[in-house]
Scaffold this motif. Structure first.
Motif, short mmCIF file in Angstrom:
data_model
loop_
_atom_site.label_atom_id
_atom_site.label_comp_id
_atom_site.label_asym_id
_atom_site.label_seq_id
_atom_site.Cartn_x
_atom_site.Cartn_y
_atom_site.Cartn_z
N ILE A 190 0.84 -1.20 0.00
CA ILE A 190 0.00 0.00 0.00
C ILE A 190 0.87 1.25 0.00
N TYR A 232 1.23 4.04 -3.03
CA TYR A 232 0.93 5.44 -2.74
C TYR A 232 2.11 6.34 -3.13
N ASN A 253 -5.69 4.76 -4.89
CA ASN A 253 -5.18 4.11 -3.67
C ASN A 253 -6.12 4.31 -2.49
N PHE A 254 -7.06 5.24 -2.62
CA PHE A 254 -7.99 5.58 -1.54
C PHE A 254 -9.33 4.89 -1.74
N GLY A 260 -12.45 7.91 1.11
CA GLY A 260 -11.16 8.14 1.77
C GLY A 260 -10.93 9.60 2.13
N GLN A 317 3.63 9.73 8.38
CA GLN A 317 2.29 9.51 7.83
C GLN A 317 1.64 8.35 8.59
N PHE A 355 -1.45 5.75 8.29
CA PHE A 355 -2.37 5.15 7.34
C PHE A 355 -3.40 4.31 8.07
N ARG A 356 -4.68 4.49 7.72
CA ARG A 356 -5.76 3.59 8.13
C ARG A 356 -6.30 2.99 6.84
N VAL A 357 -6.32 1.69 6.76
CA VAL A 357 -6.73 1.04 5.52
C VAL A 357 -8.01 0.23 5.71
N ARG A 382 -7.24 -0.54 0.62
CA ARG A 382 -7.10 0.86 0.16
C ARG A 382 -7.00 1.78 1.37
N ILE A 383 -6.52 2.98 1.13
CA ILE A 383 -6.36 3.95 2.21
C ILE A 383 -7.72 4.56 2.53
N LEU A 421 -5.56 9.00 5.60
CA LEU A 421 -4.12 9.25 5.66
C LEU A 421 -3.90 10.59 6.33
#
Length: 135
Positions: free
Chosen positions: A8, A12, A28-29, A33, A113, A115-117, A121-122, A125
């Motif tokens: 991921i 990104y 990516n989101f 997102g 950064q 990230f919560r996925v 996908r993100i 962020l």
């Protein structure tokens, strides 16, 4: 099989800072997102919060157009990052030291950064960097 934090993050970074491809970055989101830059002052040219894939796509495309004029690009041989997993499986942290080639002098930038996925996908962020880097 779900994507790993490494996959991921690399996707990104390749879509954003390396190729400045707003379409690829936005993909990516998740559809809903959120991209946040909490240290950006209110009213700055770069927004503190972008909500939804399409707003991320549109805003980052405009940002990449402005950024292309500065001529800076990251030096991958000198730049480094470390990914930290957390006790929450859908959260990881990237600790980044990016070096940009400069006119006779390199410029180093450190940032974090979070990230919560969701579903590979993100979903959110949070990008903590020095706001003056974008002025």
């Amino acid at each position: 099989m779900p994507r790993t934090p490494q996959e991921i993050f690399e996707s990104y970074v390749y879509a954003g800072p390396l190729t400045r491809n707003a379409d690829a970055l936005a993909e990516n989101f998740t559809e809903d997102g959120v991209f946040e830059a909490p240290l950006m002052p209110v009213g700055a040219a770069f927004p503190r919060r972008l909500e939804g894939r399409e707003e991320i796509r549109r805003t980052m495309a405009a940002h990449y157009l402005r950024q292309a004029q500065d001529g800076r690009s990251p030096n991958l041989e000198k730049s480094r990052y470390v990914l930290h997993t957390t006790s929450e499986p859908d959260v990881f942290i990237a600790e980044i030291d990016t070096v940009f080639d400069g006119d006779g002098e390199d410029v180093a930038v450190s940032l974090v950064q979070i990230f919560r996925v969701r579903d590979g996908r993100i979903a959110r962020l949070r990008d903590y960097f020095a706001p003056e880097l974008l002025s």
